[in-house]
Write a protein that holds these residues in place. Structure first.
Motif, PDB file in Angstrom:
ATOM      1  N   ILE B 237       0.847  -1.199   0.000  1.00  0.00           N
ATOM      2  CA  ILE B 237       0.000   0.000   0.000  1.00  0.00           C
ATOM      3  C   ILE B 237       0.884   1.252   0.000  1.00  0.00           C
ATOM      4  CG2 ILE B 237      -1.641   1.338   1.382  1.00  0.00           C
ATOM      5  CD1 ILE B 237      -2.888  -1.350   2.245  1.00  0.00           C
ATOM      6  N   ALA B 238       1.927   1.247   0.851  1.00  0.00           N
ATOM      7  CA  ALA B 238       2.857   2.391   0.888  1.00  0.00           C
ATOM      8  C   ALA B 238       3.474   2.611  -0.483  1.00  0.00           C
ATOM      9  CB  ALA B 238       3.962   2.140   1.932  1.00  0.00           C
ATOM     10  N   TYR B 239       3.839   1.508  -1.133  1.00  0.00           N
ATOM     11  CA  TYR B 239       4.433   1.618  -2.462  1.00  0.00           C
ATOM     12  C   TYR B 239       3.466   2.291  -3.433  1.00  0.00           C
ATOM     13  CZ  TYR B 239       6.367   0.852  -6.932  1.00  0.00           C
ATOM     14  OH  TYR B 239       6.848   1.102  -8.184  1.00  0.00           O
ATOM     15  N   GLN B 240       2.199   1.836  -3.411  1.00  0.00           N
ATOM     16  CA  GLN B 240       1.223   2.376  -4.348  1.00  0.00           C
ATOM     17  C   GLN B 240       0.946   3.855  -4.070  1.00  0.00           C
ATOM     18  OE1 GLN B 240      -0.067   0.893  -7.172  1.00  0.00           O
ATOM     19  NE2 GLN B 240      -0.634   3.018  -7.463  1.00  0.00           N
ATOM     20  N   LEU B 241       0.907   4.229  -2.783  1.00  0.00           N
ATOM     21  CA  LEU B 241       0.683   5.635  -2.433  1.00  0.00           C
ATOM     22  C   LEU B 241       1.862   6.485  -2.912  1.00  0.00           C
ATOM     23  CD1 LEU B 241      -0.774   5.191   1.183  1.00  0.00           C
ATOM     24  CD2 LEU B 241      -2.040   5.854  -0.892  1.00  0.00           C
ATOM     25  N   ALA B 242       3.070   5.964  -2.729  1.00  0.00           N
ATOM     26  CA  ALA B 242       4.266   6.674  -3.208  1.00  0.00           C
ATOM     27  C   ALA B 242       4.191   6.846  -4.723  1.00  0.00           C
ATOM     28  CB  ALA B 242       5.526   5.899  -2.811  1.00  0.00           C
ATOM     29  N   ASP B 243       3.715   5.810  -5.380  1.00  0.00           N
ATOM     30  CA  ASP B 243       3.579   5.853  -6.833  1.00  0.00           C
ATOM     31  C   ASP B 243       2.578   6.934  -7.247  1.00  0.00           C
ATOM     32  OD1 ASP B 243       4.780   4.221  -8.949  1.00  0.00           O
ATOM     33  OD2 ASP B 243       2.701   3.849  -9.557  1.00  0.00           O
ATOM     34  N   ASP B 244       1.490   7.043  -6.493  1.00  0.00           N
ATOM     35  CA  ASP B 244       0.490   8.083  -6.764  1.00  0.00           C
ATOM     36  C   ASP B 244       1.118   9.470  -6.644  1.00  0.00           C
ATOM     37  OD1 ASP B 244      -1.384   6.100  -7.089  1.00  0.00           O
ATOM     38  OD2 ASP B 244      -2.490   6.512  -5.236  1.00  0.00           O
ATOM     39  N   ILE B 245       1.936   9.653  -5.589  1.00  0.00           N
ATOM     40  CA  ILE B 245       2.570  10.960  -5.369  1.00  0.00           C
ATOM     41  C   ILE B 245       3.558  11.265  -6.490  1.00  0.00           C
ATOM     42  CG2 ILE B 245       4.106  12.272  -3.843  1.00  0.00           C
ATOM     43  CD1 ILE B 245       2.931  10.520  -1.515  1.00  0.00           C
ATOM     44  N   LEU B 246       4.409  10.283  -6.806  1.00  0.00           N
ATOM     45  CA  LEU B 246       5.442  10.511  -7.826  1.00  0.00           C
ATOM     46  C   LEU B 246       4.822  10.737  -9.208  1.00  0.00           C
ATOM     47  CD1 LEU B 246       8.092   7.897  -6.659  1.00  0.00           C
ATOM     48  CD2 LEU B 246       8.185  10.394  -6.422  1.00  0.00           C
ATOM     49  N   GLY B 247       3.649  10.158  -9.423  1.00  0.00           N
ATOM     50  CA  GLY B 247       2.977  10.340 -10.701  1.00  0.00           C
ATOM     51  C   GLY B 247       2.533  11.777 -10.930  1.00  0.00           C
ATOM     52  N   VAL B 248       2.495  12.571  -9.857  1.00  0.00           N
ATOM     53  CA  VAL B 248       2.041  13.963  -9.977  1.00  0.00           C
ATOM     54  C   VAL B 248       3.144  14.945  -9.588  1.00  0.00           C
ATOM     55  CG1 VAL B 248       0.350  15.662  -9.143  1.00  0.00           C
ATOM     56  CG2 VAL B 248      -0.357  13.296  -9.534  1.00  0.00           C
ATOM     57  N   PHE B 249       3.934  14.580  -8.552  1.00  0.00           N
ATOM     58  CA  PHE B 249       4.941  15.497  -8.026  1.00  0.00           C
ATOM     59  C   PHE B 249       6.373  15.015  -8.270  1.00  0.00           C
ATOM     60  CE2 PHE B 249       1.155  16.429  -5.472  1.00  0.00           C
ATOM     61  CZ  PHE B 249       1.126  17.806  -5.526  1.00  0.00           C
ATOM     62  N   GLY B 250       6.540  13.875  -8.906  1.00  0.00           N
ATOM     63  CA  GLY B 250       7.882  13.299  -9.033  1.00  0.00           C
ATOM     64  C   GLY B 250       8.768  14.040 -10.011  1.00  0.00           C
ATOM     65  N   ASP B 251       9.993  13.632 -10.040  1.00  0.00           N
ATOM     66  CA  ASP B 251      10.960  14.189 -10.983  1.00  0.00           C
ATOM     67  C   ASP B 251      10.923  13.305 -12.229  1.00  0.00           C
ATOM     68  OD1 ASP B 251      13.097  14.996 -12.450  1.00  0.00           O
ATOM     69  OD2 ASP B 251      14.612  14.524 -10.920  1.00  0.00           O
ATOM     70  N   VAL B 314      -1.270  12.322   2.053  1.00  0.00           N
ATOM     71  CA  VAL B 314      -0.880  11.059   1.400  1.00  0.00           C
ATOM     72  C   VAL B 314       0.576  10.702   1.735  1.00  0.00           C
ATOM     73  CG1 VAL B 314      -0.714   9.816  -0.786  1.00  0.00           C
ATOM     74  CG2 VAL B 314      -2.618  11.373  -0.397  1.00  0.00           C
ATOM     75  N   VAL B 315       1.447  11.721   1.830  1.00  0.00           N
ATOM     76  CA  VAL B 315       2.833  11.455   2.237  1.00  0.00           C
ATOM     77  C   VAL B 315       2.838  10.813   3.622  1.00  0.00           C
ATOM     78  CG1 VAL B 315       4.998  12.534   3.003  1.00  0.00           C
ATOM     79  CG2 VAL B 315       3.955  13.238   0.835  1.00  0.00           C
ATOM     80  N   SER B 316       2.025  11.344   4.527  1.00  0.00           N
ATOM     81  CA  SER B 316       2.070  10.791   5.876  1.00  0.00           C
ATOM     82  C   SER B 316       1.400   9.413   5.930  1.00  0.00           C
ATOM     83  CB  SER B 316       1.477  11.787   6.882  1.00  0.00           C
ATOM     84  OG  SER B 316       0.193  11.422   7.280  1.00  0.00           O
ATOM     85  N   LEU B 317       0.365   9.234   5.115  1.00  0.00           N
ATOM     86  CA  LEU B 317      -0.286   7.921   5.045  1.00  0.00           C
ATOM     87  C   LEU B 317       0.692   6.853   4.524  1.00  0.00           C
ATOM     88  CD1 LEU B 317      -3.179   6.804   5.527  1.00  0.00           C
ATOM     89  CD2 LEU B 317      -3.642   7.194   3.099  1.00  0.00           C
ATOM     90  N   ALA B 318       1.431   7.205   3.483  1.00  0.00           N
ATOM     91  CA  ALA B 318       2.417   6.269   2.932  1.00  0.00           C
ATOM     92  C   ALA B 318       3.478   5.961   3.980  1.00  0.00           C
ATOM     93  CB  ALA B 318       3.061   6.857   1.671  1.00  0.00           C
ATOM     94  N   GLY B 319       3.948   6.984   4.661  1.00  0.00           N
ATOM     95  CA  GLY B 319       4.955   6.798   5.709  1.00  0.00           C
ATOM     96  C   GLY B 319       4.438   5.888   6.813  1.00  0.00           C
ATOM     97  N   ASP B 320       3.189   6.110   7.209  1.00  0.00           N
ATOM     98  CA  ASP B 320       2.595   5.258   8.257  1.00  0.00           C
ATOM     99  C   ASP B 320       2.597   3.787   7.840  1.00  0.00           C
ATOM    100  OD1 ASP B 320       2.104   7.498   9.727  1.00  0.00           O
ATOM    101  OD2 ASP B 320      -0.076   7.531   9.386  1.00  0.00           O
ATOM    102  N   HIS B 321       2.186   3.545   6.608  1.00  0.00           N
ATOM    103  CA  HIS B 321       2.134   2.153   6.160  1.00  0.00           C
ATOM    104  C   HIS B 321       3.536   1.537   6.054  1.00  0.00           C
ATOM    105  CE1 HIS B 321      -2.115   1.284   5.452  1.00  0.00           C
ATOM    106  NE2 HIS B 321      -2.247   2.562   5.167  1.00  0.00           N
ATOM    107  N   ALA B 322       4.515   2.325   5.609  1.00  0.00           N
ATOM    108  CA  ALA B 322       5.878   1.794   5.519  1.00  0.00           C
ATOM    109  C   ALA B 322       6.421   1.483   6.915  1.00  0.00           C
ATOM    110  CB  ALA B 322       6.789   2.777   4.781  1.00  0.00           C
ATOM    111  N   LEU B 323       6.124   2.359   7.880  1.00  0.00           N
ATOM    112  CA  LEU B 323       6.569   2.107   9.252  1.00  0.00           C
ATOM    113  C   LEU B 323       5.867   0.883   9.830  1.00  0.00           C
ATOM    114  CD1 LEU B 323       6.764   5.743  10.723  1.00  0.00           C
ATOM    115  CD2 LEU B 323       8.677   4.156  10.284  1.00  0.00           C
TER     116      LEU B 323
END
Lengths: 354, 354
Positions: B237-251, B314-323
C-alpha cells in the motif's frame, strides 16, 4: 458451439453440478467481502456458466466410468475444471467477436454494457466497459479451471498429466482463436487450414482433452488414452463440419439458429473454403460476409454451394471423420464398455449430417 | 506500475530467468508446429515479459532464501509463476485501458494493431484486432503461471497452499481491476476505497502472495507466513501511495514518467480522492481527466493538492504504512536473516516519499 443434439448419458453429472455450485458459492462469498460489485460479477459469470449442456463433463465422466474409475468425486472435479475452461473460452470468444448476446440473453459483456448505458455512458464507452468486464470474468473462470484440478485426489504423476491436458486444451484453443481472427480478414483459407481450425477450436478442448483426462484419472493404459485422443480428434472435427453445414443448410426449428448468420458474418467454414478456391466463387464472393445479405442472397449462395460440390464434399468429409472415429473405438485394446459408452457420440454426429 | 527504484538484491534470479526462458522456448517450439502466426504471438508475449525488473520473483526468492530454503530450483519455478502472472495482468490491464504502448514500445495489442493497419484494416478494426490478440496472449500467460506451479517439487499440502496463494493473487487483482474500471466513471471514491484498491491491485500480487509463497515453500511456521502477509500488505500500500505521489509530483528524470499523465487520465489516486471530498475540488474538477490538460493546468492542480493538504496527507499515510510494515518485521518470531533481507524494501519505499 451448441451441443444439445449430442447429449450423451453419463452418470455423476449431479456431482459435477455440485462441484461447480460449491466453487461459485465459495467465490461469491469471498467476493462479497470485497464489495457488492465484485459479488455481482461472480453472479453474472455463474449465470453464464449455468446455461450449458455440460458436454465436456459428460466426456470426462463417460471415459472415467467406462474405464472403471472408482473415485467419482475426483472425476467430478476434473469434469468441472473442463466446464469452467469452456466458460472462460466462450466469455473471451464473445469479447473477441464483440458479441453481447449468447443463447438469446445478454452475456457477461452484454450485461455490463447495459448497466453502463443505464449509468449514462456513451455507446462506445459502454461497449468497451462491457468488454472489459468480459476480460476480467474470463480470467477468473480460467484461473478457477486450474484451481479445480488442485482438488483432485491422486498421485503426483497423474496430477501432472491432468495439468498437461488442461494446458493442451488452453494452448490449442488459443491457436484456434488466433487462426479464426486471422481468417476473418484473409480471402481464402485452404481445406487443411479449415480442418486444423476445427480441431484447434473445438476438438481438443471439447473432446480430446476431456476424454483423455477421464481415462488418465481412471488409470487407463497409454494405448487407451492415445486412442481416446484419436477418437476425440476425429469426432470433434466431424462435429464441427456438421455444425458448419447446419449453420447454412440446417432446419432453423431444430438447430435454433438462423441459416444466414454464418453467411452474413462471412465465417470461413469448410463450405466457404471449398468454393473460394473455385471459379464459382466470383458469383457469390460479394454476398458472403455482406451485412445486407438478403434471404434471396442466402438462397443464391446455397445454390452455388450445392452445384459446385461444396455441400457434398463437406458432408462426405464429416462422414469420413465420424467413421474414422468409430474405427478408433474398434481397436482390440478398447474395453467393450468404453466402446459402448462412446459409440453414441459418433453415431449422433453421423446422424446430424445425413 | 514500475518498480525499478525498489530493486532488492536476491540470489537465484538467474535461475528464475532460465525457468522463464525454458518455458517460453517450449511454448514457442510447440506453437511453431501450429503455424508461424502462433509462434509470433508467443514471441511477442516473451518480448513483453522480458522488459520487467523481476520484482515479484525477487520477493519469492528473498523470502525463500532468508528462511533457509534449500531447493532453489523449485523456488525459481514459484518465482517464475508469479512473474508470468504479472505478465498476464499487465497485458490484460492494457486491453482494459486501451493502451497500446508500454515502456515506450508497442505492447502486445500495439504490435498487432500496427500489423493490422499495415494489412489495410480500418483504424477501429485494427485497434480491436490488437486488443483481441492481447486477450489471447494474456490467457496464455495466465495459464502458464498455473502450469509453472506444477513443476515445483514438494508435498501435496504445500502444493495446495501454493495454488491457493496464486489464486489469491488472481482473485484480488481482478477485484482491483474491477474497482478501477468502476472508479473511472464515479466522481468520488472514499479514502478507504482508494486504499483497498491499492491493496487489491498492487499489494496482494506483487508483495503479499509472492512473499508468502516463498515462505510456504521454505516450510516456514504459519506465524511467519502471516507476518509476511501483513508486511506485504502494508509495504505494498505504501508503495502504491508513493507511486500516486510521484505520478504527480515526481521528478520526470528519475521516474521516467510524465507528471501530468495521471492527471490527464483522471486516475482516482489517493491524492484525488482526498481533494474530491473538499470544497477545493470545484477549482480543479474540470481539469482532472481533461484530455486537453495543459502544463499550466497541471501546475494549478498541484497547487491545490498542496494547499488543501492532500499531498501532506498522502505522504504521511504512505509513511505510516511503511513504518507499520517495518513493525511487522520486528516481531520476535521473525528470524534476523529475514528481517535483514526485507528491511531494504520498506526503507526504499520510505525513501521514495520523503
Amino acid at each position: 458451439m451448441d451441443m444439445e443434439t449430442l447429449l450423451v448419458d453419463s452418470r455423476g453429472l449431479e456431482q459435477v453440478e455440485s462441484v461447480l455450485a460449491n466453487s461459485f458459492a465459495r467465490s461469491k462469498a469471498r467476493a462479497a467481502t470485497l464489495g457488492p460489485t465484485y459479488h455481482h460479477l461472480w453472479e453474472t459469470l455463474e449465470t453464464c456458466a449455468a446455461g450449458g449442456k455440460r458436454f465436456r463433463p459428460r466426456m470426462v465422466m463417460t471415459a472415467y466410468d467406462c474405464l472403471a474409475g472408482t473415485d467419482r468425486a475426483s472425476a467430478a472435479m476434473v469434469a468441472a475444471s473442463f466446464e469452467m475452461l469452456h466458460t472462460a473460452l466462450i466469455v473471451h470468444d464473445d469479447v473477441i467477436d464483440r458479441d453481447f448476446v449468447r443463447r438469446g440473453i445478454p452475456n457477461v459483456s452484454g450485461t455490463y454494457r447495459l448497466l453502463a448505458e443505464d449509468a449514462g455512458l456513451a455507446p462506445d464507452d459502454a461497449a468497451h466497459r462491457g468488454l472489459s468486464m468480459g476480460v476480467i470474468a474470463g480470467d477468473l473462470a480460467l484461473s478457477s479451471a486450474h484451481r479445480l484440478l488442485d482438488g483432485v485426489r491422486t498421485d503426483p504423476a497423474t496430477r501432472e498429466r491432468l495439468g498437461e491436458l488442461l494446458d493442451d486444451a488452453v494452448f490449442a484453443s488459443a491457436a484456434g482463436e488466433l487462426l479464426d481472427v486471422d481468417a476473418s480478414t484473409s480471402d481464402t483459407s485452404s481445406s487443411e487450414e479449415t480442418l486444423q481450425m476445427a480441431r484447434l477450436k473445438t476438438a481438443v478442448y471439447s473432446f480430446e482433452s476431456p476424454l483423455k483426462a477421464g481415462a488418465v484419472l481412471a488409470g487407463a493404459d497409454e494405448a487407451i488414452v492415445d486412442s481416446l485422443g484419436d477418437f476425440g480428434r476425429d469426432v470433434g472435427i466431424a462435429y464441427q463440419l456438421a455444425d458448419d453445414i447446419l449453420g447454412v443448410f440446417g432446419d432453423e426449428k431444430t438447430t435454433g439458429k438462423t441459416t444466414w448468420g454464418d453467411l452474413r458474418e462471412g465465417k470461413r467454414t469448410a463450405l466457404i473454403s471449398f468454393v473460394a478456391q473455385r471459379a464459382e466463387w466470383e458469383q457469390i464472393s460479394a454476398l458472403v460476409g455482406s451485412p445486407e445479405l438478403s434471404a434471396a442472397g442466402a438462397e443464391k449462395i446455397r445454390g452455388v454451394l450445392r452445384s459446385c460440390g461444396a455441400l457434398d464434399y463437406v458432408v462426405s468429409l464429416a462422414g469420413d471423420h465420424a467413421l474414422q472415429a468409430q474405427h478408433h473405438l474398434g481397436a482390440a485394446h478398447i474395453p467393450a464398455a468404453l466402446r459402448d459408452g462412446l459409440a453414441p457420440v459418433a453415431t449422433a454426429v453421423l446422424a446430424r449430417v445425413r
